[in-house]
Design a protein around this motif. Structure first.
Motif, PDB file in Angstrom:
ATOM      1  N   SER A 110     -21.411  34.703  -1.804  1.00 23.00           N
ATOM      2  CA  SER A 110     -20.998  35.912  -1.045  1.00 23.00           C
ATOM      3  C   SER A 110     -21.702  37.249  -1.546  1.00 23.00           C
ATOM      4  O   SER A 110     -22.272  38.247  -0.663  1.00 23.00           O
ATOM      5  CB  SER A 110     -19.380  36.194  -1.584  1.00 23.00           C
ATOM      6  OG  SER A 110     -18.888  37.448  -1.217  1.00 23.00           O
ATOM      7  N   ILE A 117     -25.250  37.422   0.515  1.00 24.45           N
ATOM      8  CA  ILE A 117     -25.194  37.647   1.769  1.00 24.45           C
ATOM      9  C   ILE A 117     -24.965  39.233   1.938  1.00 24.45           C
ATOM     10  O   ILE A 117     -25.556  40.102   2.661  1.00 24.45           O
ATOM     11  CB  ILE A 117     -24.164  37.018   2.470  1.00 24.45           C
ATOM     12  CG1 ILE A 117     -24.424  35.451   2.775  1.00 24.45           C
ATOM     13  CG2 ILE A 117     -23.811  37.441   4.010  1.00 24.45           C
ATOM     14  CD1 ILE A 117     -23.072  34.541   3.079  1.00 24.45           C
ATOM     15  N   TYR A 118     -23.849  39.617   1.092  1.00 22.20           N
ATOM     16  CA  TYR A 118     -23.773  41.172   1.252  1.00 22.20           C
ATOM     17  C   TYR A 118     -24.908  42.018   0.625  1.00 22.20           C
ATOM     18  O   TYR A 118     -25.148  42.882   1.385  1.00 22.20           O
ATOM     19  CB  TYR A 118     -22.423  41.372   0.247  1.00 22.20           C
ATOM     20  CG  TYR A 118     -22.066  42.913   0.080  1.00 22.20           C
ATOM     21  CD1 TYR A 118     -21.887  43.493   1.297  1.00 22.20           C
ATOM     22  CD2 TYR A 118     -22.021  43.475  -1.112  1.00 22.20           C
ATOM     23  CE1 TYR A 118     -21.542  44.809   1.233  1.00 22.20           C
ATOM     24  CE2 TYR A 118     -21.715  44.859  -1.061  1.00 22.20           C
ATOM     25  CZ  TYR A 118     -21.134  45.510   0.134  1.00 22.20           C
ATOM     26  OH  TYR A 118     -20.915  46.878   0.033  1.00 22.20           O
ATOM     27  N   TRP A 140     -28.033  41.133   1.353  1.00 23.87           N
ATOM     28  CA  TRP A 140     -29.009  41.227   2.612  1.00 23.87           C
ATOM     29  C   TRP A 140     -28.503  42.355   3.300  1.00 23.87           C
ATOM     30  O   TRP A 140     -29.500  43.138   3.818  1.00 23.87           O
ATOM     31  CB  TRP A 140     -28.845  39.798   3.335  1.00 23.87           C
ATOM     32  CG  TRP A 140     -29.814  39.890   4.718  1.00 23.87           C
ATOM     33  CD1 TRP A 140     -30.717  40.482   4.610  1.00 23.87           C
ATOM     34  CD2 TRP A 140     -29.489  38.867   5.644  1.00 23.87           C
ATOM     35  NE1 TRP A 140     -31.316  39.980   5.712  1.00 23.87           N
ATOM     36  CE2 TRP A 140     -30.632  39.326   6.563  1.00 23.87           C
ATOM     37  CE3 TRP A 140     -28.590  38.139   6.125  1.00 23.87           C
ATOM     38  CZ2 TRP A 140     -30.587  38.813   7.747  1.00 23.87           C
ATOM     39  CZ3 TRP A 140     -28.421  37.608   7.483  1.00 23.87           C
ATOM     40  CH2 TRP A 140     -29.588  37.698   8.403  1.00 23.87           C
ATOM     41  N   ASP A 141     -27.232  42.582   3.463  1.00 21.50           N
ATOM     42  CA  ASP A 141     -26.848  43.424   4.253  1.00 21.50           C
ATOM     43  C   ASP A 141     -27.232  44.871   3.695  1.00 21.50           C
ATOM     44  O   ASP A 141     -27.720  45.800   4.479  1.00 21.50           O
ATOM     45  CB  ASP A 141     -25.099  43.466   4.217  1.00 21.50           C
ATOM     46  CG  ASP A 141     -24.467  44.440   5.117  1.00 21.50           C
ATOM     47  OD1 ASP A 141     -25.272  45.447   5.446  1.00 21.50           O
ATOM     48  OD2 ASP A 141     -23.181  44.451   4.900  1.00 21.50           O
ATOM     49  N   MET A 186     -24.842  44.105  11.085  1.00 26.43           N
ATOM     50  CA  MET A 186     -24.896  43.345  10.076  1.00 26.43           C
ATOM     51  C   MET A 186     -23.777  43.488   9.034  1.00 26.43           C
ATOM     52  O   MET A 186     -23.403  42.506   8.471  1.00 26.43           O
ATOM     53  CB  MET A 186     -26.219  43.992   9.296  1.00 26.43           C
ATOM     54  CG  MET A 186     -27.451  43.729   9.590  1.00 26.43           C
ATOM     55  SD  MET A 186     -28.011  41.996   9.737  1.00 26.43           S
ATOM     56  CE  MET A 186     -27.907  41.856   7.688  1.00 26.43           C
ATOM     57  N   ASP A 187     -23.209  44.500   8.800  1.00 30.54           N
ATOM     58  CA  ASP A 187     -21.693  44.717   8.097  1.00 30.54           C
ATOM     59  C   ASP A 187     -20.831  43.874   8.751  1.00 30.54           C
ATOM     60  O   ASP A 187     -20.153  43.175   7.962  1.00 30.54           O
ATOM     61  CB  ASP A 187     -21.503  46.287   8.491  1.00 30.54           C
ATOM     62  CG  ASP A 187     -20.445  46.579   7.186  1.00 30.54           C
ATOM     63  OD1 ASP A 187     -20.891  46.711   6.185  1.00 30.54           O
ATOM     64  OD2 ASP A 187     -19.306  46.977   7.595  1.00 30.54           O
ATOM     65  N   SER A 215     -21.721  40.102   7.930  1.00 30.53           N
ATOM     66  CA  SER A 215     -21.537  39.657   6.663  1.00 30.53           C
ATOM     67  C   SER A 215     -20.189  39.497   5.990  1.00 30.53           C
ATOM     68  O   SER A 215     -19.816  38.846   5.315  1.00 30.53           O
ATOM     69  CB  SER A 215     -22.634  40.605   5.826  1.00 30.53           C
ATOM     70  OG  SER A 215     -21.797  41.966   5.195  1.00 30.53           O
ATOM     71  N   ARG A 217     -18.463  36.212   4.740  1.00 32.55           N
ATOM     72  CA  ARG A 217     -17.881  36.250   3.559  1.00 32.55           C
ATOM     73  C   ARG A 217     -16.349  35.851   3.475  1.00 32.55           C
ATOM     74  O   ARG A 217     -16.039  35.205   2.463  1.00 32.55           O
ATOM     75  CB  ARG A 217     -18.037  37.518   2.738  1.00 32.55           C
ATOM     76  CG  ARG A 217     -19.608  37.951   1.887  1.00 32.55           C
ATOM     77  CD  ARG A 217     -19.652  39.253   1.586  1.00 32.55           C
ATOM     78  NE  ARG A 217     -19.863  40.163   2.392  1.00 32.55           N
ATOM     79  CZ  ARG A 217     -19.305  41.276   2.312  1.00 32.55           C
ATOM     80  NH1 ARG A 217     -18.366  41.522   1.359  1.00 32.55           N
ATOM     81  NH2 ARG A 217     -19.526  42.099   3.376  1.00 32.55           N
TER      82      ARG A 217
END
Ligand SMILES: Nc1ncnc2c1ncn2[C@@H]1O[C@H](COP(=O)(O)OP(=O)(O)OP(=O)(O)O)[C@@H](O)[C@H]1O
Ligand SMILES: [Mg+2]
Lengths: 354, 253
Positions: free
Chosen positions: A288, A291-292, A294-295, A342-343, A346, A350
Motif C-alpha cells: 500500500s 503504490i501510494y 508512485w502516486d 493516479m490518485d 491508487s 489500496r
C-alpha cells in the motif's frame, strides 16, 4: 555481597538514573524555551512591533549574553521542578504554582510564536486587493481556462514520460527500501549493542537524506549525470528510499509482538522469525505504501521537471518562460487530470488489498 | 528433576522487581500450576525459563544444565526443547493452520529450506498427526484467524508439539476463553502431559481448573513463592493469603 543486596542496589540505581536523565532533559528544554522567548520578544516584539526597525541589529556578543542568561534561568527554573519542561518529562512537583506557571507559559509561547510568524510572513491585506495584482491574476486565469490544444501531442508524450520516471523510481526503490527498513526497525535491532549502533547510524543517515527535498536532489544529480529524466529519476529514487524506509520500518515497529515471541520460543533463528512472524504482518502495508508512493512520485516528478528533471515539468517551465499562458493552461489541466486519475487508481488499489 | 531454579531475580529496566528470589524444582512428568494475583510475576517467571526475558540474577538449570546465561545457538537448542503456549494464542493470522503448526519445527530444519517453505512429507505428516492430537485436522488449510479462540489455542498446542518438547510452558492459556472452551483446552494439556509425559508448567487464574488439572501448585505474591503444595491443600485460609482478604472464589466448570 549477600544475595539480597544485589537486586536492591540494581533497582535503586536504575530508578535514580531514569530520574536524572528526565531532569537533564527538562533542564535542556527549559534553557531552549527561555532562550527562544527572549530572542522572540526582543526581535519580533521589541524591534519590529514597537520600534518598527527595518534592519535587524545583530551582534554575536548580544546573542551570547542572552544564551548565558537563558542557561542560568532555564536550569534554575527546571531545577525548581515547577517548569513546563519539568511537567513534560514528569519530574515536576505537584503544586498550584506548577499548574499556573506551566499554563501561563504555554499560552505565552503559543502567542509569541504566532505573532512572530505573522510578522515574518509579511501578511498584507493591501497586497492581495491591489488593482494591479488583481489585473495580472485575471489575465493568467483567463488564459488558463482557454487552453491551446495544438501542443497536445507533445504534452501527452511528456506526461507519459513523467509517469514512467515515477514508476521506475518507485520500482527500483523497493529492494533497497526493504533491506533498510529491517535494519532501521527498533524492535528487530535492539538485541545487541552493535545492532543498535548500526540502527542508530542508519536512522540518522536516512533522516538526513529525507530532509533534503527531491527538488534539491534533482539539482545535485542534474550536475552529476546531466539534465534530463535520468537525473529526475535518481532524485526521486533517493528520496523514495529514504521516506519509505521510514514508513516501512514504522510498520515493522507497529506489528504484534506476540507471533514474534511465539516463533522465537520455538528455537527459530532470526531469519526464520522475520520470514514467518514479521513478513506476513507487513506485506500489505508495504504494498500500500509503495503504490501510494508512485502516486506521490508522479506529482514530485512534475515539480522536479521544473528544474530540468525531464517530463511534463520541463515542458511547463519552457512555456511559462515564454509567457505562453494558453499552452501553460493546457499543461496545467493535463497535470491535474493525470494526478486526479493516479490518485483515484491508487486509492482504489489500496482499498482492495486491505 | 527437569528444571531447577535457585534464587532467581528479575528486575525490569524501569526498576520493577518482578521476581524476588524464586527457588523452585520441577520433576519430570509434573503438571505444575502457578497461581497468584495479577502482577505477582507469573508470566515473568515462565518467560525467564525460556529467555523471552533475561533473568537478572540467580540460576536456572534445565535437564541438569545451567541455562541462566546461554546465548545464540546454544540458547536456541534450549528453546527447541521447551514449548510455549500464550494467552493470546500468538498464531500467524494470515497463514494457514498447517503452516502455523509447521513453524514449531523451524529450529530443527535448515534455514534455507524453511525460507522457501520447503517441508518434507514426513514433517507435514507429523504436523497433521499433531493436529489430530488436538482434534482439528479438518481445519489444516484454513487461515488461522478464521478459527475460534479455543481452536486457535489448540493449533498453538499442536505447534508446540512439533518441538517434541521436554517441557511445555503455558501462560494463562485459557484466560481469553469461555468456561466450557477453557475446560476442553485444558484437557488437551492434560492429554499431552499424560500421554507424552511432557512436563507442564501452567499459569492459571481459576482454582477450579487448578484443582482439576494440577499435580502441584505454587502461589506467587509480589515476586515470591508464598505457597507450595497439593491443589487439595488450598483452603480458605490460604486462599485469602494468596488473593487478599476481600477475595471470593469464583466457580468455573
Ligand atoms: N516488560 C516489562 N517491563 C517492565 N515491567 C514489567 C514488564 N513486564 C511485566 N512487568 C512488571 O512486572 C510485574 C510482574 O508482571 P507479570 O506480567 O509477570 O505478572 P503476572 O503475574 O503474569 O500478571 P497477570 O496475571 O496480569 O498476567 C508487574 O508489576 C509488571 O508491571
Ligand atoms: Mg501474566
Amino acid at each position: 555481597m549477600s544475595s539480597h543486596e544485589l537486586p536492591h542496589a540494581i533497582i535503586g540505581a536504575k530508578k535514580e538514573r531514569e530520574a536524572r536523565i528526565s531532569l537533564t532533559k527538562a533542564i535542556l528544554l527549559d534553557i531552549f524555551f527561555v532562550f527562544y522567548s527572549i530572542i522572540v520578544l526582543q526581535r519580533a516584539v521589541y524591534y519590529k512591533l514597537i520600534l518598527d526597525l527595518r534592519e535587524m541589529p545583530f551582534a554575536w556578543s548580544e546573542i551570547g549574553f542572552i544564551f548565558i542568561a537563558s542557561v542560568i534561568l532555564g536550569a534554575l527554573w527546571a531545577s525548581s521542578r515547577t517548569s513546563l519542561s519539568a511537567k513534560l518529562f514528569g519530574v515536576a512537583r505537584e503544586s498550584k504554582v506548577t499548574d499556573l506557571t506551566t499554563e501561563l507559559f504555554g499560552w505565552f509561547l503559543f502567542n509569541i510564536t504566532f505573532i512572530s510568524g505573522w510578522i515574518i510572513t509579511k501578511i498584507s491585506i493591501v497586497d492581495i486587493f491591489s488593482p494591479d495584482g488583481i489585473d495580472g491574476a485575471q489575465r493568467i486565469f483567463g488564459s488558463l481556462f482557454t487552453p491551446e490544444f495544438n501542443i497536445f501531442d507533445d504534452a501527452l508524450f511528456a506526461i507519459i514520460e513523467t509517469i514512467y520516471i515515477a514508476l521506475i523510481a518507485t520500482l527500483i526503490s523497493i529492494p533497497p527500501t526493504l533491506v533498510l527498513s529491517f535494519l532501521t526497525a527498533r524492535n528487530l535491532m535492539k538485541d545487541s549493542k552493535t545492532a543498535f549502533a548500526s540502527y542508530y547510524v542508519l536512522r540518522v543517515f536516512l533522516n538526513f537524506v529525507r530532509s533534503i527535498e527531491p527538488l534539491i536532489w534533482a539539482i545535485i544529480f542534474s550536475v552529476w549525470v546531466g539534465i534530463g529524466p535520468y537525473a529526475g529519476m535518481i532524485a526521486l529514487l533517493v528520496h523514495t528510499i529514504a521516506s519509505n524506509a521510514k514508513l516501512y520500518s514504522e510498520a515493522i515497529e507497529g506489528i504484534e509482538e506476540g507471533p514474534i515471541e511465539a516463533i522465537a520460543a520455538t528455537g527459530a533463528n532470526k531469519l526464520q522469525i522475520i520470514w514467518y512472524a514479521v513478513v506476513p504482518q507487513i506485506v500489505l502495508p508495504f504494498l500500500s505504501f509503495t503504490i501510494y508512493r508512485w502516486d506521490i512520485n508522479v506529482r514530485m516528478a512534475t515539480i522536479i521537471g521544473l528544474v530540468g528533471g525531464g517530463g511534463i515539468g520541463t515542458m511547463l517551465m519552457q512555456y511559462q518562460g515564454l509567457a505562453l499562458w494558453k499552452e501553460v493552461g493546457l499543461i496545467v489541466i493535463m497535470i491535474a487530470v493525470v494526478v486526479w486519475i493516479m490518485d483515484y487508481i491508487s486509492a482504489k488499489i489500496r482499498e482492495s488489498i486491505k | 528433576m527437569i528444571l531447577n531454579i535457585e534464587n532467581l531475580h528479575k528486575i525490569y529496566d524501569n526498576g520493577t522487581h518482578a521476581l524476588q528470589g524464586i527457588d523452585l524444582s520441577v520433576n519430570e512428568g509434573e503438571f505444575l500450576v502457578i497461581i497468584g494475583l495479577s502482577g505477582s510475576g507469573k508470566s515473568t517467571l515462565l518467560r525467564c525459563i525460556n529467555h523471552l526475558v533475561e533473568p537478572t540474577s540467580g540460576k536456572i538449570e534445565f535437564l541438569g544444565k545451567d541455562i541462566t546465561h546461554v546465548r545464540g545457538q546454544e540458547l536456541r537448542e534450549v528453546k527447541k526443547q521447551i514449548g510455549m503456549v500464550f494467552q493470546q494464542f500468538n498464531l500467524i493470522k494470515r497463514r494457514s493452520v498447517l503452516t502455523n503448526v509447521l513453524t514449531g519445527k523451524l529450529g530443527y530444519l535448515p534455514t534455507w529450506n524453511t525460507l522457501i517453505e520447503k517441508f518434507s512429507p514426513e514433517i507435514i505428516a507429523e504436523a497433521m498427526q499433531n493436529l489430530e492430537t488436538v482434534g482439528i485436522t479438518e481445519k489444516a488449510h484454513i487461515r488461522a484467524d478464521n478459527l475460534s479462540g479455543g481452536q486457535q489455542q489448540r493449533v498453538a498446542i499442536a505447534r508446540s508439539l512439533m518441538q517434541k518438547p521436554k517441557l511445555l510452558l503455558a501462560d494463562e492459556p485459557v484466560a481469553s476463553l469461555d468456561p466450557a472452551t477453557s475446560n476442553s483446552v485444558m484437557q488437551y494439556f492434560e492429554k499431552v502431559n499424560k500421554e507424552f509425559g511432557t512436563t507442564v508448567i501452567c499459569n492459571l487464574h481459576f482454582l477450579s481448573l487448578v484443582r482439576r488439572y494440577a499435580t502441584r501448585v505454587v502461589a506467587l505474591k509480589a515476586g515470591s513463592i508464598i505457597y507450595e503444595g497439593l491443589p487439595s491443600d488450598i483452603d480458605d485460609n490460604w486462599f485469602r493469603t494468596i488473593y487478599g482478604e476481600e477475595a471470593e472464589e469464583v466457580e468455573i466448570r
